[in-house]
Structures are given as structure tokens and as C-alpha cells.
Design an enzyme around this catalytic site. Sequence first.
Site, mmCIF file in Angstrom:
data_model
loop_
_atom_site.group_PDB
_atom_site.id
_atom_site.type_symbol
_atom_site.label_atom_id
_atom_site.label_comp_id
_atom_site.label_asym_id
_atom_site.label_seq_id
_atom_site.Cartn_x
_atom_site.Cartn_y
_atom_site.Cartn_z
ATOM 1 N N TYR A 1 23.059 104.812 86.507
ATOM 2 C CA TYR A 1 22.197 105.998 86.384
ATOM 3 C C TYR A 1 22.332 106.936 87.577
ATOM 4 O O TYR A 1 21.838 108.062 87.540
ATOM 5 C CB TYR A 1 20.708 105.626 86.252
ATOM 6 C CG TYR A 1 20.319 104.757 85.082
ATOM 7 C CD1 TYR A 1 21.172 104.548 84.005
ATOM 8 C CD2 TYR A 1 19.077 104.135 85.055
ATOM 9 C CE1 TYR A 1 20.796 103.733 82.943
ATOM 10 C CE2 TYR A 1 18.693 103.331 83.994
ATOM 11 C CZ TYR A 1 19.553 103.126 82.952
ATOM 12 O OH TYR A 1 19.167 102.328 81.908
ATOM 13 N N LEU B 1 11.027 104.651 72.290
ATOM 14 C CA LEU B 1 10.474 105.718 71.436
ATOM 15 C C LEU B 1 11.571 106.393 70.623
ATOM 16 O O LEU B 1 11.366 107.483 70.076
ATOM 17 C CB LEU B 1 9.767 106.771 72.310
ATOM 18 C CG LEU B 1 8.619 106.259 73.171
ATOM 19 C CD1 LEU B 1 8.129 107.339 74.134
ATOM 20 C CD2 LEU B 1 7.471 105.775 72.281
ATOM 21 N N ILE C 1 10.215 100.028 77.839
ATOM 22 C CA ILE C 1 10.304 100.785 79.103
ATOM 23 C C ILE C 1 10.506 102.266 78.793
ATOM 24 O O ILE C 1 11.583 102.818 78.995
ATOM 25 C CB ILE C 1 11.415 100.230 80.026
ATOM 26 C CG1 ILE C 1 12.716 99.959 79.256
ATOM 27 C CG2 ILE C 1 10.971 98.949 80.705
ATOM 28 C CD1 ILE C 1 13.896 99.640 80.185
ATOM 29 N N ARG D 1 1.981 112.519 79.341
ATOM 30 C CA ARG D 1 2.638 111.558 78.437
ATOM 31 C C ARG D 1 2.901 110.236 79.146
ATOM 32 O O ARG D 1 2.800 109.160 78.556
ATOM 33 C CB ARG D 1 3.940 112.148 77.900
ATOM 34 C CG ARG D 1 3.713 113.286 76.921
ATOM 35 C CD ARG D 1 4.973 113.619 76.135
ATOM 36 N NE ARG D 1 5.953 114.351 76.906
ATOM 37 C CZ ARG D 1 5.951 115.673 77.090
ATOM 38 N NH1 ARG D 1 4.994 116.412 76.559
ATOM 39 N NH2 ARG D 1 6.902 116.257 77.804
ATOM 40 N N LYS E 1 10.454 106.316 79.022
ATOM 41 C CA LYS E 1 10.638 107.289 80.097
ATOM 42 C C LYS E 1 9.865 108.543 79.734
ATOM 43 O O LYS E 1 9.928 109.023 78.599
ATOM 44 C CB LYS E 1 12.126 107.608 80.258
ATOM 45 C CG LYS E 1 12.427 108.808 81.145
ATOM 46 C CD LYS E 1 12.736 110.044 80.315
ATOM 47 C CE LYS E 1 12.772 111.300 81.161
ATOM 48 N NZ LYS E 1 12.778 112.521 80.332
ATOM 49 N N SER E 2 9.097 109.065 80.688
ATOM 50 C CA SER E 2 8.540 110.406 80.532
ATOM 51 C C SER E 2 8.423 111.031 81.901
ATOM 52 O O SER E 2 8.007 110.370 82.850
ATOM 53 C CB SER E 2 7.169 110.377 79.861
ATOM 54 O OG SER E 2 6.686 111.714 79.801
HETATM 55 P P1 A2P Z 1 9.352 113.728 78.381
HETATM 56 O O1 A2P Z 1 10.036 113.072 79.563
HETATM 57 O O2 A2P Z 1 9.400 115.218 78.423
HETATM 58 O O3 A2P Z 1 7.969 113.171 78.131
HETATM 59 P P2 A2P Z 1 12.768 106.895 75.263
HETATM 60 O O4 A2P Z 1 11.956 106.246 76.343
HETATM 61 O O5 A2P Z 1 12.662 106.248 73.916
HETATM 62 O O6 A2P Z 1 14.213 107.116 75.657
HETATM 63 O O7 A2P Z 1 12.139 108.354 75.036
HETATM 64 C C1 A2P Z 1 12.175 109.317 76.066
HETATM 65 C C2 A2P Z 1 11.969 110.674 75.467
HETATM 66 O O8 A2P Z 1 10.723 110.718 74.781
HETATM 67 C C3 A2P Z 1 11.939 111.754 76.503
HETATM 68 O O9 A2P Z 1 12.575 112.872 75.956
HETATM 69 C C4 A2P Z 1 10.443 112.004 76.706
HETATM 70 O O10 A2P Z 1 10.231 113.350 77.070
HETATM 71 C C5 A2P Z 1 9.871 111.709 75.339
HETATM 72 N N1 A2P Z 1 8.527 111.146 75.419
HETATM 73 C C6 A2P Z 1 8.082 110.208 76.290
HETATM 74 N N2 A2P Z 1 6.805 109.902 76.064
HETATM 75 C C7 A2P Z 1 6.398 110.667 75.028
HETATM 76 C C8 A2P Z 1 5.165 110.811 74.342
HETATM 77 N N3 A2P Z 1 4.100 110.084 74.689
HETATM 78 N N4 A2P Z 1 5.114 111.700 73.314
HETATM 79 C C9 A2P Z 1 6.196 112.440 72.977
HETATM 80 N N5 A2P Z 1 7.391 112.340 73.589
HETATM 81 C C10 A2P Z 1 7.498 111.467 74.613
#
Ligand code: A2P
Length: 277
Positions: free
Chosen positions: A51, A191, A230, A238, A232-233
Amino acid sequence: MATQAPRELDDGNSIPPLGFGTWPLKGDEAARVVEMALRAGYRLIDTAARYDNEEAVGQGLRASGIARSEVFVTTKLRGADHGYDATLRAFDASARRLGLESVDLYLIHWPLPGRDLYVDSWRAFVRLREEGRVRSVGVSNFEPEHIQRLVMETGVMPVVNQVELHPDFAQQALREDAAARGILVEAWSPLGQGGDLLKREVITRLAKKYGRSPAQIILRWHVELGDVPIPKSQNPQRMRENLEVFDFRLDADDLAALATLDRGHRLGGDPKVYVEL
Ligand code: A2P
């Protein structure tokens, strides 16, 4: 924050039941977001040599002011460093970038069966664990056949397998195999990378039923399945929302409805053929 009882690993160590994924954050932004995640209550931070953000993760960890012993740090071995000696050197480099003496969990990022060096790396992992530089050893993106080979050749079972897992790609066979071996499954892209999955009718209906967000429904599904997601946001709201999934339950009918979403649809690489660049 609702309680987050830790999960026990087969080697006796424990792991938080939900963590914070750092891909694809980099540089100052990654440091800032990791600090924010720790302050929001996350206690598992997941990074990887691949990463290119281990230094930033270390900075975020120090800036948070939270004691090292309170945080579970995972990093991963990249493909270019497979092999016994290369793995030992790669771990030193990761630890140096993170600014840590030891990590809580070290994972082989991909098996890369075409290179056929993952067993050699695994022997180096066992040594790192014996030396106390790594508390727990595991794998990522391993299929049951790759795990079987590790066990046959070294006698040492990984305690974690971190794989792509979300309602579109529920990985039932892999989860059953892991459960039979005492391996805890971690879910990356839990997600489904935040795309269309969040808008599926079943999910929005359950979100309404429980007064929760679609992401919370999906993360609770992971908890009910028994994996450690795990997400990511980088958005503070969020990020907090994603932690708040330990104060409600989905019932058997909800889980059956969510099971209908499984299309066996991968977003990422197939471990049997995937080659890390
Ligand atoms: P952001 O960082 O703007 O919140 P994953 O963990 O499945 O890879 O998903 C990550 C993606 O999902 C990122 O684009 C993140 O955007 C978005 N995301 C994370 N949490 C939420 C949430 N609670 N609702 C909507 N989108 C989310």
C-alpha cells in the site's frame, strides 16, 4: 461506543472484532485519517508493504497518543519479497517504516502460486513469530489448497486468512474450510468498495427496518457470519458509523434474505492466478 469484545485467535492472542482498512490512502492524508480512526475508537489498523503507506500509518499511530499496546497493527508481505531471506529483510523494512519493534499480525499478501515461494516465506514467518517480532502469523487471499500446502510442509496453521468478502461474494466454502481449521477470516472490501451493493433492495429494506445505514447492515452481516471486517472510510461520520454495529442483531430471516445477494462476484484478483505487480 458499543462494546467490541475481542475475538480469540487459535494461537491464544486476541483481535478486535472490526478494523480499519487503509488502502488506498497515502502520505499525509493516510497519517491524518489513521489518527482520526484511532481517536474514533478503531483498535485494529490494517496496512501492507504494497500500500506504500506504512510510514504514514506509523505517524498516525504516534500522533493519536494511544498506547502501542492498545492497538492491533497488521501488515503484509508483498509478492516481490517472497522467499525465506527476502521475507526476513522485508519484515525488517516494514517494521522500520512503521516505527515499530513488532507487529500484531503479519500476513502473506497473496500466494502467487506461479512463483511457488510462499512456503519459504511461511518458514520465515514462523521464525519471526519465534523471535517475538510478530505476535501472530497469517495469510491473505489464500485458497484452501494453499493453506493445506503450508500445513503439510511446515505443520504450522495460519491463524487468520484475510480475503475479499462481502454479500456479493460471500465465500461460503472458504469460510467453512477456515472454520474447520480454526482460522479466523478477515474481510477486505467488506462493503464491496461502497458501490452499488449499498443500494440493493434487500439492504435498503433492512436499513429501514433497523433504522441503520446500508453500510451498518452489511457490517453487522459480517459480524453475524463470524468474520472480522476492515472497512475503509476517510469521512469522519462514516468512519464512526461503521464502528456502531455492536448494539443490534440481524435475525435468521434477514440473514437468509442477505444470502440471496451472493453472486460469486469478485471485485479483486483470483488468488489462483493473480500476479502482484
Ligand atoms: P469514503 O472513504 O468516502 O467513506 P470497502 O471498505 O468495502 O473497500 O469500501 C470502501 C469504500 O466505501 C470507500 O469508497 C468509502 O468511501 C465507502 N464507504 C465507507 N463507509 C461507508 C459508509 N458507511 N457508507 C457509504 N460508503 C462508505
